[in-house]
Design an enzyme around this catalytic site. Structure first.
Site, PDB file in Angstrom:
ATOM      1  N   HIS A  51      49.857  35.368  38.466  1.00 23.30           N
ATOM      2  CA  HIS A  51      49.705  34.785  39.803  1.00 23.30           C
ATOM      3  C   HIS A  51      49.854  33.273  39.706  1.00 23.30           C
ATOM      4  CE1 HIS A  51      48.460  34.704  43.991  1.00 23.30           C
ATOM      5  NE2 HIS A  51      47.666  33.676  43.689  1.00 23.30           N
ATOM      6  N   SER A  67      50.831  31.318  47.205  1.00 21.76           N
ATOM      7  CA  SER A  67      49.772  32.284  47.479  1.00 21.76           C
ATOM      8  C   SER A  67      49.505  32.348  48.984  1.00 21.76           C
ATOM      9  CB  SER A  67      48.528  31.943  46.661  1.00 21.76           C
ATOM     10  OG  SER A  67      47.633  33.034  46.610  1.00 21.76           O
ATOM     11  N   ASP A  86      51.483  40.365  38.786  1.00 23.05           N
ATOM     12  CA  ASP A  86      50.522  39.515  39.475  1.00 23.05           C
ATOM     13  C   ASP A  86      49.255  40.328  39.760  1.00 23.05           C
ATOM     14  OD1 ASP A  86      49.063  37.967  41.298  1.00 23.05           O
ATOM     15  OD2 ASP A  86      50.844  37.308  42.397  1.00 23.05           O
TER      16      ASP A  86
END
Length: 341
Positions: A290, A138, A264
């Site tokens: 995600h 991320s 995502d």
């Protein structure tokens, strides 16, 4: 679990939200025997690094966590458990304020924090007596890609790298997190960021506008008041543009896997970059959420993701067949909680 290169979501876990939340909050995290070191940063602050001690000469893997994540995040524990099981060494450095103790400097951390990544990997470099691999998840994945792209051949001491669920286009990711059901993720981020900001104002009165920070209801407003000015950006739009890793993908020289699910919630698949440097593999499975990628029969497992990364690191740097991925440079191929990216 036998590894399949292409990710296929289990039938019992449909949709991007379920694939994001379930692995983060419902699956048990493997135990990892971390050893913590506290490093003095060049600006007088400190950085806490959790280490896995492996065998000399074996590979070393450094993992940069996501927004409000830590070494306790489900993906960090999953990867470091696989690292330890192989006798490898590993490190999960904590971005400022994410190790459980407030940092000392006015700064926090951000998606384009290539300078922090550089300082950390340079300090870890002598410990890598075997192959040296870098991963980021991320926000940490975006920061790692920024460093790789900005450093180019100066980063070649990294043997291979991987970024998972990186917000490659921060503006489009920010818009996605400000709409519909995705606002739940934003609220959960702000619920941990705002108390840290109040504590920061106790350390440094007047550092940013308290009332405007408390009034922020989305990441754009928060970044406009806090993240951008603290880290040298004009405003949130300037930060989101300049810190987006999509701009540097053509400049990366290290073999690098960029793994993003098309469903995502943090960055819709239509905004994923379609070209990059020849040594970059863009892998965009249709599903996975995600930083999710749960696999197998109920209750499922988080092992697919770390095994995919390790396979890439070890030289299996080929992507699954289309349409599960697109290869860089080939235009024809086209809570910790759930939000702790």
């Amino acid at each position: 679990m036998a590894l399949s290169l292409s990710y296929t979501a289990p039938l019992w876990l449909p949709g991007g939200h379920a694939q994001t939340i379930y692995p983060a909050v419902c699956l048990a995290k493997p135990a990892v025997a971390f050893r913590r070191e506290r490093w003095q940063a060049p600006d007088g602050d400190f950085v806490d690094v959790d280490l896995v001690d492996g065998q000399p000469g074996q590979p070393f893997v450094v993992l940069f966590h996501g927004l409000e994540g830590s070494s306790n995040s489900h993906y960090a524990r999953a990867l470091m458990a696989e690292v330890a099981a192989r006798g490898w060494s590993g490190a999960v450095p904590h971005f400022r304020g994410c190790s459980g103790e407030a940092n000392l400097a006015p700064r926090f951390y951000h998606s384009g924090d290539a300078q922090e990544v550089d300082w950390i990997v340079q300090r870890l470099r002598p410990r890598a007596t075997g192959k040296f691999y870098a991963a980021g998840v991320s926000l940490g994945g975006n920061a790692l890609l920024c460093w790789l792209g900005q450093s180019q051949h100066q980063a070649d001491f990294i043997d291979a790298a991987a970024a998972v669920s990186a917000p490659l286009d921060l503006a489009q990711g920010g818009k996605a997190l400000s709409s519909g059901a995705n606002r739940l993720y934003t609220r959960m981020f702000l619920n941990t960021l705002k108390p840290k900001c109040l504590a920061k104002l106790e350390q440094f009165p007047g550092l940013f506008a308290r009332d405007a920070m408390l009034a922020a209801r989305d990441l754009h407003a928060f970044d406009n008041v806090v993240t951008a000015p603290l880290h040298g950006y004009r405003d949130a739009d300037d930060y989101w543009h300049r810190a987006s890793a999509k701009h540097v993908l053509p400049d990366i020289t290290v073999p690098t896997l960029v793994l993003n699910a098309q469903n995502d919630p943090f960055l819709p698949g239509r905004f994923l970059p379609r070209s990059a440097a020849p040594r970059v593999t863009l892998e965009y499975p249709r599903h996975g959420g995600h930083v999710g990628f749960a696999a197998g029969k109920l209750p499922g497992s988080t092992r697919w993701l770390p095994q995919r990364l390790i396979h890439f690191f070890e030289g299996g740097n080929t992507a699954p067949p289309a349409p599960q991925s697109c290869h860089a440079g080939d235009a024809r191929t086209h809570t910790e909680n759930a939000t702790h990216g």
